[in-house]
Structure formats: C-alpha cells, structure tokens
Enzyme design. Structure first.
Site, PDB file in Angstrom:
ATOM      1  N   ARG A 112      -3.821  -1.042  -6.500  1.00 26.93           N
ATOM      2  CA  ARG A 112      -3.063  -2.291  -6.464  1.00 26.93           C
ATOM      3  C   ARG A 112      -3.530  -3.152  -7.634  1.00 26.93           C
ATOM      4  O   ARG A 112      -4.613  -2.922  -8.178  1.00 26.93           O
ATOM      5  CB  ARG A 112      -3.275  -3.028  -5.139  1.00 26.93           C
ATOM      6  CG  ARG A 112      -4.731  -3.355  -4.868  1.00 26.93           C
ATOM      7  CD  ARG A 112      -4.899  -4.039  -3.516  1.00 26.93           C
ATOM      8  NE  ARG A 112      -6.303  -4.154  -3.175  1.00 26.93           N
ATOM      9  CZ  ARG A 112      -6.743  -4.625  -2.017  1.00 26.93           C
ATOM     10  NH1 ARG A 112      -5.881  -5.000  -1.075  1.00 26.93           N
ATOM     11  NH2 ARG A 112      -8.030  -4.709  -1.770  1.00 26.93           N
ATOM     12  N   HIS A 142      -5.139 -43.981  -4.303  1.00 35.58           N
ATOM     13  CA  HIS A 142      -5.578 -44.601  -5.557  1.00 35.58           C
ATOM     14  C   HIS A 142      -6.712 -43.804  -6.184  1.00 35.58           C
ATOM     15  O   HIS A 142      -6.680 -43.461  -7.367  1.00 35.58           O
ATOM     16  CB  HIS A 142      -6.011 -46.045  -5.276  1.00 35.58           C
ATOM     17  CG  HIS A 142      -6.505 -46.759  -6.498  1.00 35.58           C
ATOM     18  ND1 HIS A 142      -7.833 -46.835  -6.823  1.00 35.58           N
ATOM     19  CD2 HIS A 142      -5.831 -47.406  -7.483  1.00 35.58           C
ATOM     20  CE1 HIS A 142      -7.967 -47.517  -7.952  1.00 35.58           C
ATOM     21  NE2 HIS A 142      -6.757 -47.885  -8.370  1.00 35.58           N
ATOM     22  N   CYS A 183       7.623 -38.096 -13.864  1.00 34.97           N
ATOM     23  CA  CYS A 183       6.309 -38.649 -14.164  1.00 34.97           C
ATOM     24  C   CYS A 183       5.499 -38.881 -12.911  1.00 34.97           C
ATOM     25  O   CYS A 183       4.489 -39.549 -12.930  1.00 34.97           O
ATOM     26  CB  CYS A 183       6.438 -39.938 -14.978  1.00 34.97           C
ATOM     27  SG  CYS A 183       7.246 -41.265 -14.071  1.00 34.97           S
ATOM     28  N   SER A 237      13.464 -41.231 -15.548  1.00 35.34           N
ATOM     29  CA  SER A 237      12.208 -40.547 -15.274  1.00 35.34           C
ATOM     30  C   SER A 237      12.033 -40.543 -13.766  1.00 35.34           C
ATOM     31  O   SER A 237      12.020 -41.595 -13.136  1.00 35.34           O
ATOM     32  CB  SER A 237      11.052 -41.275 -15.960  1.00 35.34           C
ATOM     33  OG  SER A 237       9.852 -40.591 -15.698  1.00 35.34           O
ATOM     34  N   MET A 252      -4.541  -6.167  11.580  1.00 35.00           N
ATOM     35  CA  MET A 252      -5.279  -4.933  11.752  1.00 35.00           C
ATOM     36  C   MET A 252      -5.308  -4.198  10.437  1.00 35.00           C
ATOM     37  O   MET A 252      -4.300  -4.094   9.761  1.00 35.00           O
ATOM     38  CB  MET A 252      -4.595  -4.043  12.797  1.00 35.00           C
ATOM     39  CG  MET A 252      -5.547  -3.002  13.344  1.00 35.00           C
ATOM     40  SD  MET A 252      -4.692  -1.502  13.840  1.00 35.00           S
ATOM     41  CE  MET A 252      -4.745  -0.586  12.298  1.00 35.00           C
ATOM     42  N   LYS A 311       0.837  -1.200   0.000  1.00 37.44           N
ATOM     43  CA  LYS A 311       0.000   0.000   0.000  1.00 37.44           C
ATOM     44  C   LYS A 311       0.874   1.252   0.000  1.00 37.44           C
ATOM     45  O   LYS A 311       0.652   2.182  -0.783  1.00 37.44           O
ATOM     46  CB  LYS A 311      -0.911  -0.025   1.239  1.00 37.44           C
ATOM     47  CG  LYS A 311      -2.063   0.988   1.165  1.00 37.44           C
ATOM     48  CD  LYS A 311      -2.816   1.101   2.485  1.00 37.44           C
ATOM     49  CE  LYS A 311      -3.372  -0.201   2.991  1.00 37.44           C
ATOM     50  NZ  LYS A 311      -4.740  -0.477   2.528  1.00 37.44           N
ATOM     51  N   TYR A 356      11.535 -32.939 -19.761  1.00 40.72           N
ATOM     52  CA  TYR A 356      10.074 -32.921 -19.880  1.00 40.72           C
ATOM     53  C   TYR A 356       9.423 -33.222 -18.534  1.00 40.72           C
ATOM     54  O   TYR A 356      10.064 -33.753 -17.633  1.00 40.72           O
ATOM     55  CB  TYR A 356       9.594 -33.932 -20.932  1.00 40.72           C
ATOM     56  CG  TYR A 356       9.816 -35.377 -20.547  1.00 40.72           C
ATOM     57  CD1 TYR A 356       8.858 -36.074 -19.787  1.00 40.72           C
ATOM     58  CD2 TYR A 356      10.972 -36.048 -20.912  1.00 40.72           C
ATOM     59  CE1 TYR A 356       9.068 -37.391 -19.418  1.00 40.72           C
ATOM     60  CE2 TYR A 356      11.185 -37.367 -20.548  1.00 40.72           C
ATOM     61  CZ  TYR A 356      10.219 -38.038 -19.795  1.00 40.72           C
ATOM     62  OH  TYR A 356      10.424 -39.336 -19.417  1.00 40.72           O
ATOM     63  N   ARG A 391      -3.265   2.719   8.524  1.00 40.85           N
ATOM     64  CA  ARG A 391      -3.532   1.431   7.872  1.00 40.85           C
ATOM     65  C   ARG A 391      -2.265   0.577   7.846  1.00 40.85           C
ATOM     66  O   ARG A 391      -1.167   1.094   7.689  1.00 40.85           O
ATOM     67  CB  ARG A 391      -3.956   1.622   6.412  1.00 40.85           C
ATOM     68  CG  ARG A 391      -5.192   2.469   6.252  1.00 40.85           C
ATOM     69  CD  ARG A 391      -5.518   2.598   4.765  1.00 40.85           C
ATOM     70  NE  ARG A 391      -6.250   3.832   4.533  1.00 40.85           N
ATOM     71  CZ  ARG A 391      -7.368   3.891   3.809  1.00 40.85           C
ATOM     72  NH1 ARG A 391      -7.860   2.812   3.243  1.00 40.85           N
ATOM     73  NH2 ARG A 391      -7.973   5.039   3.640  1.00 40.85           N
ATOM     74  N   GLY A 418      -6.202 -11.060   8.461  1.00 40.05           N
ATOM     75  CA  GLY A 418      -5.858 -11.475   9.823  1.00 40.05           C
ATOM     76  C   GLY A 418      -5.085 -10.403  10.553  1.00 40.05           C
ATOM     77  O   GLY A 418      -4.816 -10.516  11.734  1.00 40.05           O
TER      78      GLY A 418
END
Lengths: 892, 892
Positions: free
Chosen positions: B352, B468, B844, B777, B107, B26, B864, B96, B105
């Site tokens: 923001r 599973h 994988c 892998s 102030m 802020k 990959y 603020r 959570g």
C-alpha cells in the site's frame, strides 16, 4: 407624436379615472367628473410622462409639450369665452400638481395665474368689481412668489398685517379695492427688491414658470424623503393640471368649500363639510375666517348661529348633494370634494377618496356593504389592518392638553397614566395598594415580568421595537414606549430626567404607546368601544381568509385572551416564560447550578409536575385547537439572578456560597448570548431537559384527554436548529419519551415534532431538515437578526438613523425585509415542501402581527400566522386581504 | 447472479488495483500484485457489496456468498495442494478486513485459521515440526478468541507468562513443542470456561465466524466514530480477504517482515524495514523480540551487531528489493509492504502507499518528480497542505519525555516553552528581561496584544479555534492552545490549576499548538528546517495554481513576513489593530468619548498622520502589489479600557472623571456586540471616521508613489454591509475624500471600493450590492457566525460536543461549511458576477488558510484567498491542488 396633454371640460374628457398612472390622481378624477357630465371648469393635464422626460432631459420639457399645451389653452379659452393674457376678457387658470399618490412636500397650487397689471384691469371691468380683481391679483402674486419663486410667505403677510394695523382694519373683508391696489403694488415691489427682477408680467412666462416648478418640486429633498418613507418609486413622476379659474370671491353670490360625502370622523352617512362665501379655496383652510357648516343639521348640532350653505344657497346645495350621491355611487367610496360657487353656479374642482379615522373607515365599509354599494370582500379590503389598534386600545383624548417631555418608539399601542415606579417590585406593591403605575426602566429583563404585569404602562430608555419590554408588553396588551434615549434613568436614586426636568418615584406621567410619546401628568384617555361593525367586519374577514391565525401565548390569561380575539390555536408557546414563575424559578436555578446530570435530573423532577400543570391549563383552554410548544430556548444564564442582592438571596435559598453561584454565573456568561448556548443546543448538551419537557407535554395531553374527552395533538417545536442532525437527535429524545409515556399509560399519543426556521442555515438546508421535521415555523425575529447581523437589543443605537437616512425603508424587526430575509423564508417554504409535500408552515415572529408581513406570508403560501393576542384581529383582517388583492385604502 | 467473491493467486486475479471500491484497499492491491506476477499466496476477496447486503439484511450474508467462497476455497486448495479442514494436508488461511480507506477500530487479522485438534497434527507431520504446528495453533486460538469471540487478550498472555515463569523460560523461542501443546490445552480450557462452550473445532464455523466478525466490526462504536471524524461514509462497507497461509515461523529458513520502499521518516531513497526469522507477522510489531534491520546499510548505521536480511537471506533480499522497485514504479509512490519467507521462498502479503512524515512526503515527491516517476503536478498533489505546518514551526522532540497536564484546542501550530505570565504587562516585562514567557489568560482581548507579541506561546482557558487569541496567534505565527477548559486560571491570585496541580507565575510549561497539549516543565523542541525541496515544490505549486494568495496583515512585520512566504498582496488589512498601538490609543479613546462630531474630528485629526504613516509603510513594503484595506470594523467599546485600574489611568490621562468614562462605557455596552454597532454601521453614524481613514489611505498612496515611483492602487473595503444603500453612502464618502485629495495634490488617485460579504443578507443581495462594489471579499468568519447563529467566542461550550456527537463533521470556523455557508458564498459569487461580469472576488476569513476550504474557493471561482502569513505556503499548495484534481495522499 407623443400625446403629452389631455384635455377635459365641456362635458367630456380625453382621460378617465382609470388613467391615474399617466394623469395623476387629481387629473384622472377631473377627467372622470367631466365624463360624468358634472360641472367642472375646463382644463388640461400634462402627463407624468412629461415629468419623466423632464428629468431624462436635464430639466427640459420636450418642445411638443408646449405646443400641445398652447392648443389646449386655446380650447379652454374657447369653452369659457376668454383669452389667456388678453386685457378685455382674460382667461385665468390654476396650476396644480397631481401625482399618482398624494404627496406632501411638492408644489401644490397656484391660483389666478394669468393676471398682470393689464389683465387685472380687464378682470375688474368685466366683473364690475375692482376689489375682487385686485384681491385675486394680490393672492396670485403672493402664491406665485412663494411656490414658484421660492420667496418666504411671511414677508407678504407682514406687509398685509402692517397695512391693516396702520389702517385699523381687522378682517381682510375690511379692505376695499383701493387698499388691495396698494397692497398689490407693495407685493410687486417686494418681489423686485428680493429677487432683483420684477414680478413676471408675461402670462406665458407665468404659466411655464409654474409648470416647471411643479415638475421641479418632484425632486425636492422633502419629496424624496417622503417617497422613500412611503415606498413611492422615484420614476412615477407627477402630472400638472391647468384649469380655468372659477371665482368664489366674486361677491356674495359666490362661495368656496370642501365636503365629505360621509362624516370622516365617525363614518355616519351625512354630507359633511365647510364653506365660506366670497372667498377663494385657501381661505377655508387658512383659519383667518371660520368656515360655516354646509348642512342645516350640522349647523344645529354645532349650535352655530350662522347660515349654512343649505340655507344660504339652497339651489347650489341641492346640486352639491346630488353630485355627492352621484360621485359616491360612482367611486363606491366616501369622497372628499372641493367646490366653488361662482355667481350662483356650482363648479367641482376636485374629488378623491376621503381620508377617515379607523372608526369611520369601519362604519363606512360595513354600511356601504349593507347598502349594496360594495361587497363584503371590498369592505374587508377597505380597512387598514394596523388601524384596528386604535379601536382595541385606549387612546389619548385628542382635545386634552399635553405636556410632552420626551419621545421614544411606539412599542405597544394604547395610552396609560400612572405613578412612576423604578423597580418591578415597587410596581407590584403599589398596584396591589390600588395605585396606577407606569414601570420605568433602563430596559426590562425576564426578572421584571411581575412588575410588567402589574403596571398600566411600561417605559424604557433602551431597546428597540422588539426588545424584551416591547415584545412582552405587546403580548400583554400593555402600552409601552421603548428606547426613549433622551431619558436619563437612575434607578438607584429613583429619578428620571428629561430635558432638564427631574421626575421622581410617584410622579404621574402618561405614555402613548401608539405614538411613542411621554407626557408629564395625567392626560385624559378614551376607552376603546368596539361597535357591532367590528364583529361584522371580522366575521366577513374570517369568511374570506385562507390563512389561519394563531396566538403566541403561554399563560392561561393570554390563551383566553387569544381565543376571545379569535385565535385558532397557539402557534408559539414559549416555555421559558413559565420557568420564571415564582414557584419554580428556584428549581430552575437548582438545575442550572447542578454540576452533573444527576443533580439536574433531581431539579427537573421537581419541575415536571409544574410544567405538566402549565400544559394541562393551556390544552384545556384551547380545547382541541392546535398548540405548538417550543422547547426551552434562551441561554440558561438568563434565569440566574441579575443583581448582587438577588444573587445573595438565591445563594441563601439554595444553601450555597454566593461565591459558588457567582463562579457558575461567570462560567455561563456569554459574549453574544443571542449566538450562544441556547435553543436546541441546550437539548443537545442537556438531553434531560428536553426529556422533562416532552414528558410534561405528553402527560398533560393524556390528562386533558381523559378529563375532557378532547383530543389534544401537541406540536412539539425545536428551536434554533441549524442542521438536520440536531433535529434528528432531539426528535429521537422526544420520540423515546412519547414511547415511554405511551407504555406507562397504555394509550397512544398523537403528536408531531417540527422546528423553527430561524437561522439562515436552516432556511438553506430546509430540504434536508424537512425530512425530519413535520412542520416549520419561521422565527423571523431571529432570522432577521442573523440575516442582517443585527441584534435587536442593540439596534436602537443605529437602526433609527438607518431609517431616517433612508438606508432602510422600515425597521426590519417590525416589517419583514421581504427583499432579503424574505428570500430565505421563500427558500425555506419551497425546499421544505419539495421534500415533504403539503408540509404545514407558519410564522411566529413579531412579523406575524404586521399586515405588510402577513401579505408576504400569504404570498409564499404559509398555512398560518401566529402573533400576540392583541394583534389577532389585525392578523385576521390582513390575512383576509391576502385574498382580496391589492389594498386600495393606502393610495386614497 | 451477483459476483460476491473475487479470486487471486497463481499468477492472475479477477480483481485489480482500480477496484478498490469493491475489493477494499488490501484486496485490490493483492489482486494487483498477482497481476504483476509477484509471489502472492492465493486467496479471495469477499466484496464490500457483501458488507452492504449484510447490513441490509439484519446481519445475514446472502447465501450465494457462502457458495462462491466455498468454490474459491477449493480453488486455493488446488493451487497450494492442500484441503481446508483435512488432517493430512490441511489448508490454513488468514482472514483480514480491508476497507476502501484503512480504518482503525475494525477487526484486523486472524492467522492460521483452519487449525483444530486434528489438523494441527497433520500440519506437524507434514512440516516435520510439531513445535511450529502447535506454535501456530496457540497463536490461532488466542487471535480468534480475541478478535472473533471478543475475549480479553491479556487472559492468554497471563497463562503464557505464568507458564514461562514456572519453567524459568525467558523467550518464546525457549518453548518446545511439548510446551506449546500444554499451552494450547490451557488456552482451549480458558475459552471453554469463559464462554461456556468449547473453542470451535469445525473449520467452516471458524471461517464464517471470522468473516462475520469482520463485517460486524464495521459498525462498532469505535469504527463509527472514526468514520465520522474522517468523513468516511457509513455505506462504503468493508471487504474480507481470505488467503492461504504462508509461514514465517517454519524454522530458520523462514522469516517475516515489513518494508518501506523509501525511508518514511526522512524520505531518503533507501529500502527500509524490519524483519524476524522464525516468526509470524504480529511478532515484528509486538515488541517481544526486537526486529532486525533489512539492509546492511541500515544495520551498520544503527550499529546493530545482528544479521540483516541482506546478509542472512541474500536471495530473498534480492528478490524483495526487485519487487520493491517494481511496485514503486507501478504505483508511482512509496510502498509499505508486508512479506513472509517460508522455507526460503519469498511471499508478498500486502502493499500500500506508505504513510510518511511531512518532511519525507516533501522529499519523496520532489525526488520522484526528479526521477521522472511522476510529474510536477502529481508531486504537488502528493503533499497534504496542512502538513506544511510541521515544516514551518518548531515541533516537540518526539523522543523527549512529556508531563501532560491538560489539553485544549490546537489553535496555532508550533511548540514553545516558557515561564507562566498571567498578564500582558508581565509578559512584556519578563520578555524584555530576557525570559521566555507563555502568556496564560482566561481569554485574550485586544488590550493584550503587546503581551501576546512578547510571549513565546499563548494559552487560554476559554475561546474556540477562531477566538481572539487563536486568530491573533495564528497571525503572528505564535504557538497557541485555546479553550483548555480543564484549566482553572486565577489571574488575581496568579495561579493556574490543572488536575489538582497548582502552577504559579514563573513556573515553566510547554505548549504544543499543533496538538493542543499543555505540559509541565520544558520539553525539548526541534526547530523547523526548510530544505531546498520546499522551495522547489512551492515553485511548482505556483506554476500550477490559478488562484492568487494574499495575506491578512497590517503591521510592517506581518507584511514583510507575508512577502517572504510568497504573498501576492494583502487581502485584508484590519485597521483596528493599528488603533491599539500605544501612541494612538489615547487619541482613539478621545474620539470615542467625544460627545459631538467636532470633538471626534479633533481627535481624528491627531490620528490622521499616524494612520497615514501605517499605510505608507504597508504600501512601501508591498511595492505595487494590491493592498485591501478594511475600514474600522469592531464596536467602539472594544477600544475602551477593560479593567477598573485601566479605566482610572485612562480617565487621568484624558483629564476626565472616571465616572464620565464609566458612563460612556456603559452607554456603549452591547448585549451582542457581534451583532451590534460595528462595521459599516460605524461609518454610517460617524462618517468623519471613514473620511479620516480614506484620507490616510489616499495620501499614503500618493506619498509612496512620489517616493518610489511605484503605482499604489488601494482597494478600500467596507465591512459588514447588509444593504446596497449602506455601501452607496460610504462609497460616497470615500469618493468625496478621493476627489478632495486629488484636488489638493493635483494628481489623480487610482483606487477601488469594494465590500466584505460577511452577512447572509449581503450574499442574498449580492447582485444589487455588486452594482456599487468593485470587488467582494467573503468574510467567512462572520458569515459562518450569522449563518449558523453561533458566536465563535461562545461556541467552545457546545461546538466540541457537536463534533464529538457527530452532529457536525468539523468545526465550521476551521473548515468552511460547504453545504450551508457555502451556498451563500456561491450565491454571492454568481449574483455578484451576473451584475458585474469578471468581478474580482476573494476570501479573507480564517478559511482562506484551510486546504479543504481553499478547494471550495477554487471550485466557486474566487480569484484569491487571503490568510495569515504563516499559512501562505499551505494556501499556495492547496490552491495548486485545486488545479490538479482530487488529492491522492489522503486515501493512502
């Protein structure tokens, strides 16, 4: 030019004992004996490097080898005054393999090489003994055909036997020269018909055939398997020894024999051995003729009426005795010798460090140190730690007949006989009634502890070397054979079937936990006798070693046993074992079955005084020695009853419906309990459990301090930590309880909080975890399980096959997998100590009692090993050997 | 001297947007707006460093902070022409909090600070409006009492409500100055009686009370939990912003509102927001008065008869629109603004990056790139990959009413409604009969696959995110909630109980697999609509990314789905899934139950053509793309029937006694199947199994090549390797079969053999293993299990608690544990590539579809990632973001 061939003989040698790597054991020692001016027939060694070249070159030896060997052969001929392949004074040679380490499965020996249809006649003439010459020739053909041409030995024996039968002969000595000439002819004919080509008459063909056979035998499947099992690198290769023959079979002034400089069975300092007159080497061991004793003393002791060497050939005997003394002094170890007397002259054919029993090894080492031949360090170095098992447990009488019915894993050493019991309750009841019992189970569980305690031996059909049965049995020092897969055990019907034979309750069986054998009936056993030498050697080991040795123990009996074996503390007190005792299992189950924290706390309040009493006992027995107490580790369902009947009983005792109990048990059930809700995870979800245990520990420490004045500094150990945050949380609980007890008692409590490193993640994160942990104890059982992804309870199904197929060199639950798991241990040590310099570290897995693993522990710098009480002497010795360098006994 | 205070206002600022770390979000944006010459009320920011100092110093701020703040306050006063605490022209401020990342959570805001019984009168006089002054004062008392003095907000509301009721008022605007004066008195009295001391009249006490409350609120339990859940470091701290008040409640020429520069729900480029005339900020969101639309367009669309800002204050509206354009251009992102109009003058109070729906995020990113505001890379970077789930699966209609009955784990995204079925058979039958079904099970097993395929959604009481049920459901793209522990499922009785309510078969429930929620009855869902923007963005992602994306798939449906989502190959074909199909499970069981190799081979011969057909289909669909096929992995007992009834049926089909079947099942039973006889261990003990699979693969490759001309290069993957020797042996089998098939077909077969790295030992030994393996892998599911020693099937019992207690930041089965498991992955990559440069490597495990884990994969250099088909778009995007640097969206 590479030197491929090393000569020896004529009072000197190009090699020496130090060149074992290049010349192999046999070649190096032959050279050494020459250098010591002992009578050794001249010869030469083709190096192990030639073997390597042979394999690098597709089974072809470098040309230089042949050239150098030919020159060396001429040199031999010059020394002995004969010539290789010449009729009139033929030089005969032996060809033997000789690797760095002695290795069964390889081509061993060809004697009398150089004989053919021509030279045999020359030999007969020169020796004036045709029988001798043809006896030698037939031996050569048979040996050569067998080991070089790979023909079946029995084919030759059959011819000989048939011949003797025909002629009505009994002994080989009944055959005369003519007989042997006939046999020789038959042998040659057999070779021709079997192989389709005649037996080689060219002596150089014979020689290079034999040499190539030695090199080729390095890579037979049997040899490869042997190397794999004994960790011998494939690229070591073997050497080949070619040596002028001397003949023990040249009539009654000739003889051949083997000798030990000390008794290999008892270790007594006495020349010990056997010989035969008019014989060649293999006759002594072949069992066709019974060899004679060498010394008069041995002859008398054996009540043997036949002459000894000492009596028959006093001059050669004196010479031999002198040589024995000289060699023992030179090698500083008991020697195993081969000798031949040819026409009254003694020749030495081999010397090497002699194999011996554990008992003998101990006596020889202590005696030699007393004689000043070796120092204490060397004496300590001479004993294979694992061999101490033979000295600490009953063993089967080696002469007693055995009716082997099955084999399993050698899970816990010692031999025992007793009546079969199929349940722990039966075992306990029968034992109470005065019977010896062997407890026979598919597998054991913590519920069986009382029966295992009562039994003389334990036998299971399932489970590996670190199954519940194996671990508990080793801890108790009770013989155990586990994983005897061939057994069919029907506990309901109370029968055990093995190879079609059915055994029922009360039948007597014998188990040998060191060999993994199961026998029907009672087999006589011998009790261990611990000589003063044992205590002497152990005291030397203690002087030398740096690593401490602690015990894994939780019962007063185990703790006392551990101290009597020399434990310097408890490295692992598994509190769960205490939970199974009859007086508290009900409260334990109450705790587990409580639906809420309040209920759990009520049950824990009942457990607190009992648990405190446990620790008071332990602390008192250990009087000031360090005691590491591990918080509860196994999943809670392990404490719940296993059978329907038991469940009903517990439900009744607890005043709940069986269905309620059943439901809770189902809720607690796990697919993979080893990876489940256990270890510090219990304390994370049930902090009150850790609180009770911590309180019991601290209150006990205070109580013992008050009663005995001894300062007790408990080491509280948190199991199965994977993250620093877990340890932080649980250490928070422990510290809080310590502070409470401190406030209540008004006395400060000294203690430390550490953790097991038993998960790969803990080893990886050891640096972080060490910020909180005061000490590490490597739990290599679980670490091996998780690193390999193998459950030791389920491993029996495939791990044996892995070892057999050579995929694993050893069961990683028995000997630490240094290459893999060892990396994590090392990482744990290094990262832990980087964060907390000088941090105390030990090992408390089963590996803590395994010599090879202990060597590794020493290398990575652990402060102590902890093992089951019965393995403490082994660990003390192995720890000492960490300081004395390489073991020498294993390459003997 | 440390600079603790940064001023802004009057057309310039000491800070800027880049100083977010020091000034909080802020504060940095307020400074930035000043620098942009936007109308911002002057103020100052106390830095996050002051917060750190506050905690380092036991909740005391350094003295310098107060000095600097006082000077800054004077500076504000000078700019606005008032004075803090002076009656005649009082300066009022807002206080603020402002952390680096927005954080509930803590102030939040105190407005109108500086009012007391004296200054309120001055304010009334100066504004000529007593009502406004006392309205402001009562707001201040209530806010301050609530957030600084920690009094209950409702106590004040109750006074106001009672008052209004008494007077017959409906709206706050009905109250006049007198009314507010009375209310103010009552509020002050309430504070005095509740706290035992009067409401602070000293303005500096007020100010420092508020500042300290902001700093104190950094460490409230709620804030700590939030940080832990969102991985925000504790030491970041918060900043405090003190700013001159401007008043939207100064009559009808004043207003206050919030605005988004684009529509945050749809992403459309239109100014979007709400405002109220004569109000202060909290009124807009409090819901007491319904805010008006800002634009005429929005007003018309909503059919709202009330004036818009555009109509009511055209000048301010034009200014606001210009500012919106300026800010969006400046920040290059959609902005969320707060503004106030005081007596006709517009003031900006906050800007923001605006939060938005996944749909809006996509549209905004693509639009902005089209507008040239950002480039493609940045557009790709703007989308949270996980948010794509919302675009790919049905979601619950946010406006539909819900009857929540329980929650579980968000195991597989998407929402579905249907009738409860308690067995897979029922689910299949009902679906066939045209019903929508939710399959409800304690847990699922491979036996349930057909029912899982049939069902619209899956709900289990047990099992974690990688159980599973969860894995299979994600693979199928079927919504799933797993591990809903509060459910009591009785499959026999066919009832499900939740919070005392009993549901029976056929009852309709709805599950939201993205939220893990279970609701009674049918909740309306919205189908996903994939806009052209989606395709555009994915194509940009594909241009940018380097890592390939493959799919975990084995069925033709999955393979086709995978290709449609853009998969570039199959990274994991789990052949075991193929074994469960109805036409072959009998042969599979025959193989398992055969007592010898001959029997197994007979059964395998039956399986070969079916398995070959599987691969022909896969290769055909993937037409030349790489396909990695993993040899059979699970323990064989998984294929045996699970229930008594099933067992009897199988026994009948197979023509064996149920007892025989039972005995074999017992023999195969394992304590810890995860660590048991599975993976390559199966091929070591049953080489014929690997032979059959290899043959099926190679024959299929040849067949497809012949039919299509496409060259298929299968990658054969060996699972659960721990040692190089295992891989050597199995590669030997595969190579031998390849050679055989090659001989039979006369055509060369191209293929490669690699391995999973899924055990710690494999990662440690990767260098050795890479000598044999052509590719790696990383199977991070199993690797996480073994590294942590946690079974994912059993983890639900404690892992949630671990995350809740902050011991773990995230479920390591969902997001890769980079710190621990990541070390092993990195080791595997480095050691593997050291031995085999350029070695192909992928992942994988389930982590292959998790954005955070994909970022890690990119960092360590994997080639990959492979994931379930439905996660492929997510993976493509996440892989692209590996190249575009840090995500910016997460700190918006």
């Amino acid at each position: 030019m590479t030197k491929w061939v090393y000569r020896f003989g004529g009072g000197s040698a190009e090699g020496s004992a130090g060149m074992r790597e290049l010349l192999g054991g046999k070649g190096a020692n032959l050279a050494e004996m020459c250098n010591l001016a002992l009578p050794v027939p001249p010869g030469f060694t083709i190096t192990t490097a030639a073997c390597t070249a042979y394999y690098a070159n597709d089974g072809q030896l470098p040309g230089e080898v042949e050239t150098q060997a030919k020159e060396a052969l001429d040199h031999i001929a010059a020394l002995v005054g004969g010539k290789f392949g010449e009729r009139d004074n033929p030089l005969l040679v032996s060809v033997r393999s000789g690797a760095r380490a002695s290795m069964p499965g390889m081509m061993d020996t060809v004697l009398n090489l150089g004989l053919n249809d021509v030279t045999v006649e020359g030999l007969a003439e020169r020796a004036g003994d045709a029988r001798f010459a043809y006896d030698s020739y037939r031996r050569f053909i048979q040996m050569y055909a067998n080991v070089v041409l790979e023909m079946d030995h029995d084919l030759f024996e059959a011819i000989l036997e048939e011949y003797k039968e025909e002629k009505g002969y009994h002994l080989d000595t009944d055959l005369d020269a003519k007989d042997w000439i006939g046999i020789t002819g038959q042998f040659k004919a057999l070779v021709g018909s079997e192989l389709g080509k005649p037996f080689p008459q060219d002596v150089n063909t014979q020689l290079w055939g034999a040499v190539n056979a030695v090199f080729g035998s390095w890579n037979t499947p049997r040899a490869i398997t042997y190397r794999r099992l004994h960790s011998i690198p494939d690229d070591w290769g073997t050497a080949v020894n070619v040596q002028a023959m001397v003949f023990g079979n040249m009539g009654d002034t000739s003889a051949t024999g083997v000798a030990f400089t000390r008794n290999p069975a008892t270790g007594e300092k006495q020349l010990y051995g056997e010989f035969l007159i008019n014989a060649q080497g293999e006759d002594v061991v072949a069992g066709i003729r019974t060899p004679h004793a060498i010394t008069e003393e041995a002859r008398k002791k054996a009540n043997d009426k036949r002459y000894s060497l000492e009596a028959a050939m006093p001059q050669s005997f004196r010479e031999l005795r002198a040589i024995c003394d000289k060699l023992e002094a030179h090698y500083q170890d008991m020697q195993d010798l081969e000798f031949t007397v040819q026409d009254g002259k003694l020749w030495m054919l081999q010397t090497r460090n002699g194999k011996r029993t554990a008992e003998a090894a101990l006596k020889i080492a202590v005696d030699m140190a007393a004689e000043g031949l070796i120092d204490k360090k060397e004496a300590v170095n001479r004993i294979e730690p694992a061999s101490l098992d033979q000295l600490l447990h009953p063993t089967l009488d080696p002469d007693a007949p055995r009716d082997l019915i099955a084999t399993g894993l050698p899970a816990s050493p010692g031999a025992a006989s007793g009546e079969i019991s199929f349940t722990a309750d039966d075992a306990e009841a029968k034992t109470a009634a005065g019977h010896d019992v062997i407890l026979v189970r598919m597998e054991t569980s913590p519920e069986d502890i009382h029966g295992m305690h009562a039994a003389r031996g334990i036998l299971t059909a399932r489970g590996g070397m670190t199954s519940h049965a194996a671990v508990v049995a080793r801890g108790m020092g009770t013989p155990c054979v586990s994983g005897a897969g061939a057994l069919r055990i029907d506990a309901d019907a109370k029968t055990m079937t093995a190879g079609g034979r059915v055994f029922t309750e009360g039948d007597i069986i014998t188990i040998d936990g060191a060999a993994g054998e199961i026998m029907a009936g009672k087999v006589a056993t011998r009790d261990p006798e611990l000589s003063g030498d044992f205590a002497t050697l152990m005291s030397w080991a203690d002087e030398i070693r740096v690593m401490k040795v602690r015990a894994n123990a939780e019962t007063p009996e185990d703790a006392r046993m551990a101290r009597s074996f020399g434990a310097e503390g408890i490295g692992l007190c598994r509190t769960e074992h205490m939970f199974f005792e009859a007086d508290r299992i009900v409260a334990v189950r109450e705790m587990i079955l409580s639906p809420d924290e309040a209920g759990r706390r009520k049950a824990l309040d009942k457990l607190l005084p009992m648990q405190r009493r446990d620790f008071v006992q332990l602390f008192t027995i250990m009087s000031g020695l360090p005691v590491t107490i591990r918080l509860l580790d196994p999943p809670l369902h392990e404490f719940l009853p296993q059978t329907k009947k038991e469940t009903a009983r517990v439900a009744k005792v607890m005043g709940v419906e069986p269905a309620v109990l059943k439901a809770r048990m189902l809720e607690l059930e796990e697919y993979n309990p080893m990876l489940g809700h256990r270890g510090c995870r219990l304390a994370v979800t049930y902090p009150e459990l850790a609180e009770m245990q911590a309180r019991a520990i601290f209150e006990a420490a205070l109580e013992v301090h008050e009663n005995s004045g001894e300062t007790v500094t408990p080491e509280v150990m948190v199991p199965l930590v994977a993250t620093k945050a877990e340890l932080d949380m649980i250490k928070g609980i422990i510290d809080k309880v310590a502070e409470e007890v401190h406030q209540e008692a008004g006395t400060q409590i000294e203690y430390s909080v550490g953790t097991m490193i038993e998960l790969p993640r803990a080893a990886l994160m050891a640096g972080k975890i060490a910020e909180t942990a005061a000490f590490f104890s490597f739990g290599t059982n679980d670490l091996t399980q998780t690193t390999f992804g193998v459950s030791r309870d389920d491993a029996a199904r495939f791990l044996n096959e892995y070892v057999q197929k050579g995929i694993l060199e050893a069961d990683p639950f028995v000997t630490l997998d240094v290459e893999g798991v060892g990396q994590l241990v090392q990482m744990g040590v290094e990262r832990g100590r980087a964060a907390r310099p000088g941090m105390k570290m030990g090992i408390c897995g089963e590996h803590g009692g395994d010599p090879a693993s202990i060597t590794f522990c020493g290398k990575v710098g652990l402060d102590y090993v902890s093992c089951s009480p019965f393995r403490i002497p082994i660990a003390r010795l192995a720890a000492a050997q960490c300081e004395t360098g390489e073991n020498t006994h294993s390459t003997a």
